[in-house]
Design an enzyme around this catalytic site. Sequence first.
Site, PDB file in Angstrom:
ATOM      1  N   LYS A  13       0.830  -1.200   0.000  1.00 19.44           N
ATOM      2  CA  LYS A  13       0.000   0.000   0.000  1.00 19.44           C
ATOM      3  C   LYS A  13       0.867   1.252   0.000  1.00 19.44           C
ATOM      4  O   LYS A  13       2.034   1.233   0.406  1.00 19.44           O
ATOM      5  CB  LYS A  13      -0.932   0.017   1.203  1.00 19.44           C
ATOM      6  CG  LYS A  13      -0.325   0.453   2.536  1.00 19.44           C
ATOM      7  CD  LYS A  13      -0.598   1.914   2.831  1.00 19.44           C
ATOM      8  CE  LYS A  13      -0.013   2.379   4.158  1.00 19.44           C
ATOM      9  NZ  LYS A  13       1.443   2.384   4.229  1.00 19.44           N
ATOM     10  N   GLU A 141       0.802  -6.207  13.125  1.00 20.63           N
ATOM     11  CA  GLU A 141       1.233  -4.813  13.055  1.00 20.63           C
ATOM     12  C   GLU A 141       1.574  -4.277  14.450  1.00 20.63           C
ATOM     13  O   GLU A 141       2.534  -3.527  14.618  1.00 20.63           O
ATOM     14  CB  GLU A 141       0.113  -3.962  12.437  1.00 20.63           C
ATOM     15  CG  GLU A 141      -0.013  -4.087  10.939  1.00 20.63           C
ATOM     16  CD  GLU A 141       1.065  -3.305  10.230  1.00 20.63           C
ATOM     17  OE1 GLU A 141       1.005  -2.074  10.222  1.00 20.63           O
ATOM     18  OE2 GLU A 141       1.992  -3.930   9.697  1.00 20.63           O
ATOM     19  N   ASP A 152      -2.702  -0.002   7.220  1.00 17.17           N
ATOM     20  CA  ASP A 152      -1.907  -0.938   6.407  1.00 17.17           C
ATOM     21  C   ASP A 152      -2.595  -2.293   6.271  1.00 17.17           C
ATOM     22  O   ASP A 152      -2.758  -2.823   5.173  1.00 17.17           O
ATOM     23  CB  ASP A 152      -0.517  -1.129   7.026  1.00 17.17           C
ATOM     24  CG  ASP A 152       0.355   0.102   6.847  1.00 17.17           C
ATOM     25  OD1 ASP A 152      -0.170   1.149   6.438  1.00 17.17           O
ATOM     26  OD2 ASP A 152       1.559   0.012   7.124  1.00 17.17           O
TER      27      ASP A 152
END
Length: 354
Positions: A13, A141, A152
């Site tokens: 991304k 994450e 994300d």
Amino acid sequence: MLSDVLLVSAPGKVILHGEHAVVHGKVALAVALNLRTFLQLQPHSSGKVSLNLPNIGIKRAWDVARLQLLDMSFLEQGDPTSPILEKLEKLKEVADFPEDCTDHERLAVLAFLYLYLCICRKQRWRAEDLELINKWAFQGEKVIHGNPSGVDNAVSTWGGALRYQQGKISSLKRPPALKILLINTKVPRSTKALVLNVRNRLLKFPKIVAPLLTSINAISLECERVLEEMATAVPAPEHYLALEELIDMNQHHLNALGVGHTSLDQLCQVTMAHGLHSKLTGAGGGGCGITLLRPDLTGPEVEAVKQALTGCGFDCWETSIGAPGVSVHTAASLDAPVWQALDGLCAGQWASSS
């Protein structure tokens, strides 16, 4: 237990607009890239669970029997889906890191072990259950970044394009497949330090920086409007002109916030010399930038830009935005050369004992 090889992938991304302003409650637009990370899961009878991450040089294995004998009750203390610091400290003993293990290797292995042990103990999930995939990706994450926004993992799970503001995430409808260059300046930076610098600048010059953040928010909203218009009609030259102007304005604002870098200035100058428009993406201070590629560009023109950028020492990839989210692949769904290249050499490869 797997009876055959399973290959899944998720897109990378970039942030189109809203870097740093999003920290202060403004809108950010994030899009999925057609640059994917692949994970191959393959059963074997060695009695071990193996982790191979060839892109970052990690290859580890653990005895499944040993893992089953260890006291893992600490994983169930409190919220079992929250990797608090105390759990991670105990998990380090399970990981059994060698002395020469780097910090990024430790974090990658800890994220894997945490998800592997928690999912195997507590969850039965299906590949199509995107909510659950997104939830577990968010825990990974947390292990690596501490206090992530959730952007994300959400973009990589659902793909497409997302609008993010103050913890609320919504999808943009049918984003156009814009072609871009993703450029890595290869200049390291600290996201945490850059975010703190912007906050300090806001405290020092509130009447100057606050309007900059408001203006960046307006840029994100205008970009969202243009993208939605392009999705409902045939994209026209004026759409690309508007996107280019927004890119330029946002880049100037980010420089005013103090998150630019000479490498990013060079990137923008090189692409501008070829009539193209670029901005940093993410934290700034180096890192990566993106360049919008208009549909009227020829192949040789794009190659000339890429050669100019690589000549500066940058890494450069031609890709597009709006990629699909997490996907399951079979040999039939991939071209033969792609499958052959991935076989045994995925960005992530996990082999479990059968």
